[in-house]
Design a protein around this motif. Structure first.
Motif, mmCIF file in Angstrom:
data_model
loop_
_atom_site.group_PDB
_atom_site.id
_atom_site.type_symbol
_atom_site.label_atom_id
_atom_site.label_comp_id
_atom_site.label_asym_id
_atom_site.label_seq_id
_atom_site.Cartn_x
_atom_site.Cartn_y
_atom_site.Cartn_z
ATOM 1 N N ARG A 69 71.371 -22.518 18.164
ATOM 2 C CA ARG A 69 70.780 -22.654 16.832
ATOM 3 C C ARG A 69 70.297 -21.319 16.270
ATOM 4 N NH1 ARG A 69 66.359 -27.241 16.599
ATOM 5 N NH2 ARG A 69 66.071 -26.148 14.640
ATOM 6 N N GLY A 70 70.306 -20.308 17.102
ATOM 7 C CA GLY A 70 69.809 -19.005 16.658
ATOM 8 C C GLY A 70 68.289 -18.952 16.593
ATOM 9 N N THR A 71 67.638 -19.878 17.295
ATOM 10 C CA THR A 71 66.176 -19.900 17.332
ATOM 11 C C THR A 71 65.692 -18.739 18.175
ATOM 12 O OG1 THR A 71 66.239 -22.300 17.206
ATOM 13 C CG2 THR A 71 64.167 -21.312 17.894
ATOM 14 N N ARG A 72 64.834 -17.952 17.591
ATOM 15 C CA ARG A 72 64.309 -16.806 18.325
ATOM 16 C C ARG A 72 62.886 -17.093 18.760
ATOM 17 N NH1 ARG A 72 67.234 -12.991 18.453
ATOM 18 N NH2 ARG A 72 67.172 -10.950 17.663
ATOM 19 N N ALA A 73 62.603 -16.714 19.981
ATOM 20 C CA ALA A 73 61.235 -16.875 20.484
ATOM 21 C C ALA A 73 60.314 -15.953 19.689
ATOM 22 C CB ALA A 73 61.181 -16.534 21.965
ATOM 23 N N ARG A 74 59.204 -16.506 19.300
ATOM 24 C CA ARG A 74 58.201 -15.719 18.587
ATOM 25 C C ARG A 74 57.084 -15.387 19.546
ATOM 26 N NH1 ARG A 74 58.542 -20.471 15.562
ATOM 27 N NH2 ARG A 74 60.461 -20.374 14.406
ATOM 28 N N ARG A 75 56.373 -14.361 19.217
ATOM 29 C CA ARG A 75 55.207 -13.999 20.013
ATOM 30 C C ARG A 75 54.185 -15.124 19.888
ATOM 31 N NH1 ARG A 75 50.507 -10.596 19.115
ATOM 32 N NH2 ARG A 75 49.963 -9.726 21.135
ATOM 33 N N ILE A 76 53.632 -15.553 21.012
ATOM 34 C CA ILE A 76 52.628 -16.611 20.984
ATOM 35 C C ILE A 76 51.282 -15.968 20.661
ATOM 36 C CG2 ILE A 76 51.412 -18.339 22.371
ATOM 37 C CD1 ILE A 76 54.021 -18.801 23.878
ATOM 38 N N SER A 77 50.662 -16.453 19.606
ATOM 39 C CA SER A 77 49.377 -15.895 19.186
ATOM 40 C C SER A 77 48.285 -16.310 20.169
ATOM 41 C CB SER A 77 49.027 -16.403 17.781
ATOM 42 O OG SER A 77 48.663 -17.770 17.841
ATOM 43 N N PRO A 78 47.177 -15.555 20.190
ATOM 44 C CA PRO A 78 46.059 -15.957 21.052
ATOM 45 C C PRO A 78 45.570 -17.377 20.717
ATOM 46 C CG PRO A 78 45.743 -13.710 20.310
ATOM 47 C CD PRO A 78 46.935 -14.254 19.561
ATOM 48 N N TYR A 79 45.569 -17.740 19.442
ATOM 49 C CA TYR A 79 45.167 -19.082 19.020
ATOM 50 C C TYR A 79 46.087 -20.136 19.632
ATOM 51 C CZ TYR A 79 44.598 -23.132 15.951
ATOM 52 O OH TYR A 79 44.413 -24.391 15.467
ATOM 53 N N ASP A 80 47.405 -19.928 19.535
ATOM 54 C CA ASP A 80 48.355 -20.872 20.125
ATOM 55 C C ASP A 80 48.202 -20.932 21.641
ATOM 56 O OD1 ASP A 80 49.486 -21.698 17.731
ATOM 57 O OD2 ASP A 80 51.163 -20.280 17.845
ATOM 58 N N LEU A 81 47.962 -19.789 22.253
ATOM 59 C CA LEU A 81 47.811 -19.758 23.704
ATOM 60 C C LEU A 81 46.595 -20.584 24.137
ATOM 61 C CD1 LEU A 81 48.866 -18.719 26.392
ATOM 62 C CD2 LEU A 81 47.458 -16.672 26.070
ATOM 63 N N ILE A 82 45.489 -20.452 23.433
ATOM 64 C CA ILE A 82 44.291 -21.237 23.757
ATOM 65 C C ILE A 82 44.578 -22.725 23.579
ATOM 66 C CG2 ILE A 82 41.941 -21.782 22.982
ATOM 67 C CD1 ILE A 82 41.664 -18.708 22.440
ATOM 68 N N LEU A 83 45.255 -23.088 22.481
ATOM 69 C CA LEU A 83 45.608 -24.497 22.272
ATOM 70 C C LEU A 83 46.498 -25.019 23.395
ATOM 71 C CD1 LEU A 83 46.419 -24.829 18.457
ATOM 72 C CD2 LEU A 83 44.415 -25.691 19.676
ATOM 73 N N VAL A 84 47.486 -24.230 23.775
ATOM 74 C CA VAL A 84 48.422 -24.657 24.814
ATOM 75 C C VAL A 84 47.720 -24.739 26.172
ATOM 76 C CG1 VAL A 84 50.499 -23.971 26.103
ATOM 77 C CG2 VAL A 84 50.507 -23.945 23.608
ATOM 78 N N ILE A 85 46.833 -23.807 26.471
ATOM 79 C CA ILE A 85 46.108 -23.848 27.745
ATOM 80 C C ILE A 85 45.264 -25.116 27.829
ATOM 81 C CG2 ILE A 85 44.209 -22.799 29.061
ATOM 82 C CD1 ILE A 85 45.300 -20.048 28.093
ATOM 83 N N ALA A 86 44.430 -25.341 26.821
ATOM 84 C CA ALA A 86 43.555 -26.520 26.850
ATOM 85 C C ALA A 86 44.366 -27.807 26.740
ATOM 86 C CB ALA A 86 42.517 -26.435 25.734
#
Length: 170
Positions: free
Chosen positions: A47-64
């Protein structure tokens, strides 16, 4: 082929040291995980989807969110029907949680039972799901992770409230 199978079984027996370790089941689970991760990567590439840098906000959401969803799936009373084919009820655990014993009828059932009763083990699968979600459906994934993060926060507040209430009664 028989010699190879015998050699593999000998190594596995030596590794187990008499313990009940479902190595064949682990191989199946690793293969499934690898196939799912590979399929997600292939779809992203096609699909040509490129990984984006995970923001600190997203990382905190994903961790919790990962912690809460892994715990919910592996320990929560309400999700116990999902674990029934792989576990047996043994008693109450923490607040709203149960303690279960893994069924050992087969190597695969045993391995899946271990995965479904271990929040640390399941966390890799959950975090991978969130990561793939951030690639393909970031808004939805953030919403789900935020909801689970809110529940994590509420759990901590419930525990703190309970401790304070207990201290006030003493």
């Amino acid at each position: 082929m028989s010699k190879i199978a015998d050699a593999v079984e000998t190594e596995a027996d030596e590794y187990r040291q008499g313990a009940d370790r479902p190595l064949g089941g682990y191989v199946v689970l690793m293969a499934i995980f690898s196939l799912l991760a590979g399929a997600a990567g292939a779809v992203a590439a096609l699909r040509g989807t490129r990984a984006r840098r995970i923001s600190p906000y997203d990382l905190i959401l994903v961790i919790a969110g990962t912690q809460k969803l892994a715990r919910l799936l592996t320990k929560d009373s309400v999700t116990s029907p999902l674990r029934v084919p792989f576990t047996r009820y043994r008693g109450s655990g923490g607040p709203g949680e149960v303690m279960e014993e893994v069924r050992r009828d087969s190597s695969l059932r045993h391995a899946v039972g271990e995965l479904l009763t271990c929040p640390f083990c399941l966390a890799l699968w959950v975090a991978s799901g969130f990561t793939v979600g951030l690639l393909f459906a970031p808004r939805f994934t953030r919403t789900v992770a935020a909801m689970l993060t809110a529940v994590t926060g509420a759990d901590f507040l419930q525990l703190i409230y309970g401790r304070l209430q207990q201290a006030a009664e003493e």
